[in-house]
Scaffold this motif. Sequence first.
Motif, mmCIF file in Angstrom:
data_model
loop_
_atom_site.group_PDB
_atom_site.id
_atom_site.type_symbol
_atom_site.label_atom_id
_atom_site.label_comp_id
_atom_site.label_asym_id
_atom_site.label_seq_id
_atom_site.Cartn_x
_atom_site.Cartn_y
_atom_site.Cartn_z
ATOM 1 N N VAL A 90 1.043 -1.115 0.303
ATOM 2 C CA VAL A 90 0.200 0.000 0.261
ATOM 3 C C VAL A 90 1.104 1.076 0.273
ATOM 4 O O VAL A 90 1.693 1.469 0.790
ATOM 5 N N ARG A 91 0.311 2.182 -0.337
ATOM 6 C CA ARG A 91 0.875 3.616 -0.913
ATOM 7 C C ARG A 91 -0.061 4.367 -0.432
ATOM 8 O O ARG A 91 -0.982 4.546 -1.064
ATOM 9 N N ALA A 92 0.483 5.727 -0.101
ATOM 10 C CA ALA A 92 -0.068 6.874 0.141
ATOM 11 C C ALA A 92 0.429 8.293 0.130
ATOM 12 O O ALA A 92 2.036 8.331 -0.588
ATOM 13 N N PHE A 93 0.194 9.251 -0.386
ATOM 14 C CA PHE A 93 0.172 10.154 -0.823
ATOM 15 C C PHE A 93 1.926 10.636 0.039
ATOM 16 O O PHE A 93 0.810 11.341 1.324
ATOM 17 N N HIS A 94 2.531 11.532 -0.301
ATOM 18 C CA HIS A 94 3.733 12.216 0.356
ATOM 19 C C HIS A 94 4.276 13.074 -0.970
ATOM 20 O O HIS A 94 4.772 12.814 -2.082
ATOM 21 N N PRO A 95 4.057 14.016 -0.952
ATOM 22 C CA PRO A 95 4.561 15.559 -2.220
ATOM 23 C C PRO A 95 6.041 14.406 -2.295
ATOM 24 O O PRO A 95 6.580 14.963 -3.625
ATOM 25 N N TYR A 96 7.272 14.387 -1.398
ATOM 26 C CA TYR A 96 8.668 13.856 -1.801
ATOM 27 C C TYR A 96 8.854 12.547 -2.324
ATOM 28 O O TYR A 96 9.431 11.885 -0.885
ATOM 29 N N PRO A 97 9.909 11.920 -3.079
ATOM 30 C CA PRO A 97 9.651 13.789 -4.410
ATOM 31 C C PRO A 97 8.613 13.206 -5.863
ATOM 32 O O PRO A 97 8.546 13.009 -6.544
ATOM 33 N N PHE A 98 7.932 11.546 -5.430
ATOM 34 C CA PHE A 98 7.927 10.766 -6.288
ATOM 35 C C PHE A 98 6.357 11.136 -6.279
ATOM 36 O O PHE A 98 5.455 9.963 -6.545
ATOM 37 N N ARG A 99 5.840 11.253 -5.146
ATOM 38 C CA ARG A 99 4.307 11.435 -4.601
ATOM 39 C C ARG A 99 3.586 10.396 -3.947
ATOM 40 O O ARG A 99 3.102 10.063 -3.751
ATOM 41 N N VAL A 115 25.513 22.252 3.540
ATOM 42 C CA VAL A 115 23.554 21.927 2.811
ATOM 43 C C VAL A 115 22.875 22.840 3.799
ATOM 44 O O VAL A 115 23.084 22.714 4.435
ATOM 45 N N THR A 116 22.874 23.184 2.010
ATOM 46 C CA THR A 116 21.918 24.844 2.974
ATOM 47 C C THR A 116 20.214 24.564 2.449
ATOM 48 O O THR A 116 19.544 24.708 2.833
ATOM 49 N N GLU A 117 19.997 23.051 1.522
ATOM 50 C CA GLU A 117 18.605 23.004 0.778
ATOM 51 C C GLU A 117 18.675 21.710 1.198
ATOM 52 O O GLU A 117 20.403 20.952 0.634
ATOM 53 N N TRP A 118 17.632 20.466 1.995
ATOM 54 C CA TRP A 118 17.932 19.157 1.407
ATOM 55 C C TRP A 118 16.503 18.477 1.904
ATOM 56 O O TRP A 118 15.680 20.020 1.681
ATOM 57 N N ARG A 119 16.489 17.582 0.620
ATOM 58 C CA ARG A 119 14.728 16.532 1.363
ATOM 59 C C ARG A 119 15.161 15.521 0.600
ATOM 60 O O ARG A 119 16.110 14.431 -0.180
ATOM 61 N N TRP A 120 14.780 14.619 1.417
ATOM 62 C CA TRP A 120 14.604 13.315 2.091
ATOM 63 C C TRP A 120 14.188 12.730 0.644
ATOM 64 O O TRP A 120 12.745 13.647 -0.259
ATOM 65 N N SER A 121 14.348 12.077 0.277
ATOM 66 C CA SER A 121 13.759 10.534 -1.079
ATOM 67 C C SER A 121 12.757 9.682 -1.128
ATOM 68 O O SER A 121 13.912 8.555 -0.698
ATOM 69 N N ASN A 122 11.462 8.990 -0.642
ATOM 70 C CA ASN A 122 11.136 7.651 -0.836
ATOM 71 C C ASN A 122 11.159 7.538 -2.041
ATOM 72 O O ASN A 122 11.657 8.292 -3.203
ATOM 73 N N PRO A 123 11.611 5.993 -2.280
ATOM 74 C CA PRO A 123 11.237 5.611 -3.031
ATOM 75 C C PRO A 123 10.428 5.422 -4.477
ATOM 76 O O PRO A 123 9.675 6.326 -4.021
ATOM 77 N N PRO A 124 10.615 5.551 -5.976
ATOM 78 C CA PRO A 124 9.681 5.577 -6.922
ATOM 79 C C PRO A 124 8.710 4.495 -6.589
ATOM 80 O O PRO A 124 9.865 3.103 -6.695
ATOM 81 N N ALA A 125 7.231 4.608 -7.622
ATOM 82 C CA ALA A 125 6.968 3.278 -7.874
ATOM 83 C C ALA A 125 6.132 3.769 -9.295
ATOM 84 O O ALA A 125 5.667 4.881 -9.507
ATOM 85 N N ILE A 126 6.317 2.616 -10.213
ATOM 86 C CA ILE A 126 6.010 2.884 -11.446
ATOM 87 C C ILE A 126 4.872 1.758 -12.012
ATOM 88 O O ILE A 126 5.149 0.326 -11.167
ATOM 89 N N PRO A 127 3.947 1.744 -12.231
ATOM 90 C CA PRO A 127 2.520 1.318 -12.232
ATOM 91 C C PRO A 127 2.471 1.077 -13.522
ATOM 92 O O PRO A 127 2.390 1.574 -15.045
ATOM 93 N N ALA A 128 2.418 -0.866 -13.651
ATOM 94 C CA ALA A 128 1.964 -1.264 -15.180
ATOM 95 C C ALA A 128 0.920 -2.344 -15.301
ATOM 96 O O ALA A 128 0.250 -1.556 -14.346
ATOM 97 N N ASP A 129 0.585 -2.628 -16.055
ATOM 98 C CA ASP A 129 -1.056 -3.056 -15.899
ATOM 99 C C ASP A 129 -1.335 -4.480 -14.576
ATOM 100 O O ASP A 129 -1.939 -4.095 -13.816
ATOM 101 N N ARG A 130 -0.366 -5.023 -14.359
ATOM 102 C CA ARG A 130 -0.547 -6.795 -13.666
ATOM 103 C C ARG A 130 0.912 -6.441 -12.377
ATOM 104 O O ARG A 130 0.925 -7.737 -11.707
ATOM 105 N N LEU A 131 1.312 -5.443 -12.884
ATOM 106 C CA LEU A 131 2.562 -4.968 -11.693
ATOM 107 C C LEU A 131 3.448 -3.377 -11.423
ATOM 108 O O LEU A 131 2.084 -2.787 -11.960
ATOM 109 N N THR A 132 3.626 -3.251 -10.374
ATOM 110 C CA THR A 132 4.374 -2.190 -9.948
ATOM 111 C C THR A 132 5.538 -2.511 -9.431
ATOM 112 O O THR A 132 6.045 -3.456 -9.070
#
Length: 355
Positions: free
Chosen positions: A104-113, A186-203
């Motif tokens: 399950v995934r839920a919304f968070h903006p950084y960096p892959f939504r 470091v003057t600007e930073w942002r953490w990074s959750n891993p991306p998820a790319i949807p396909a038909d039967r897979l993620t």
Amino acid sequence: MRTWGGEQVEQAVAGAVALLRTATDRDWDGVMAGRLEWSCRRTAEHIAGDLIAYAGQLAGRAQSAYVPFEITLDEGTKNADVLDVIETTGALLAAAVRTTPREVRAFHPYPFRSANREGFAAMGVAEVLLHTHDIATGLHLAYEPSAELCEDVLTRLFPHVRPGSAPWPTLLWATGRGDLPGRPPVTEWRWSNPPAIPADRLTLEGVTPAAARDLSDGGDGGFPWVEGGPYEGTQGAAGMTVKAYEGGAYRPEWGMFVLVRREDGRAVGGMGFHGVPDEEGRAEVGYDLAVSARGHGYATEALRALSDWALARDDVRLLVATVDRANLPSQRVVTRAGFVAVREGEEEIFYELRP
């Protein structure tokens, strides 16, 4: 791979609250929290707000935006009472993490939504550790969380940060709170959750350095696999991911993905890039399936999704793939995904795909 999430949230909260309870009789409103523009009191309230917000996102499974609510403390709430709220909201996040399915995934903006349960847990832990540091700095309290907890956060939220000699100073440096020898501030930073790319039967689920290390050591990386998985190619790619992370060269969008079947949440293989695109916008792809998952079109489906995702970016102008001449099934995969053979060697065939 050990289950990560609820226990670590509780550990971070317990350590923070235990320290801050020693100073509840101090003036938190009139003291700034470290380098922040917030008071120590405001920062403590912010910790509680983050924990309940993450629990709400994960429990409600919001997909497009933050759930529009915030926590408000009653008038007259004392410093000790704020810590009670932090303990309560931490328990709620831990419970949400434990009861949410892995995929399950839920919304968070950084960096892959989006983020999964482990991502929300790691963000909650990071908020507790870092803002407890801020408050402790303002109140002149000594604070250093466990090295294991700090390393867990770094390998899940800061895959782009080269590890340092000690996890806690590295995490402070990565978030603009400290210095590391040989590295610029470091003057600007942002953490990074891993991306998820949807396909038909897979993620296609992005792999963190923590998961990659487990896979390269012969573990499951935190994924339930089909019979025979993960296959040796996936384990080898995970080892490459670990080396890239340790060298500070890993970028999650150009790293490794595990192919997860939607119908049952089981992983069937791995796919990804050999590194970031070069100066000409050229990126190389590779893939691997467990033997029991072959013959169902999974590799072709995943490669199409990954290719579409990559070629939609401004920094990619060409995808390439190298396939052994004897590997006829893999040749069919790249061809069905739209790649064209451009050159043949003695042992390999070289394919390209352009926008």
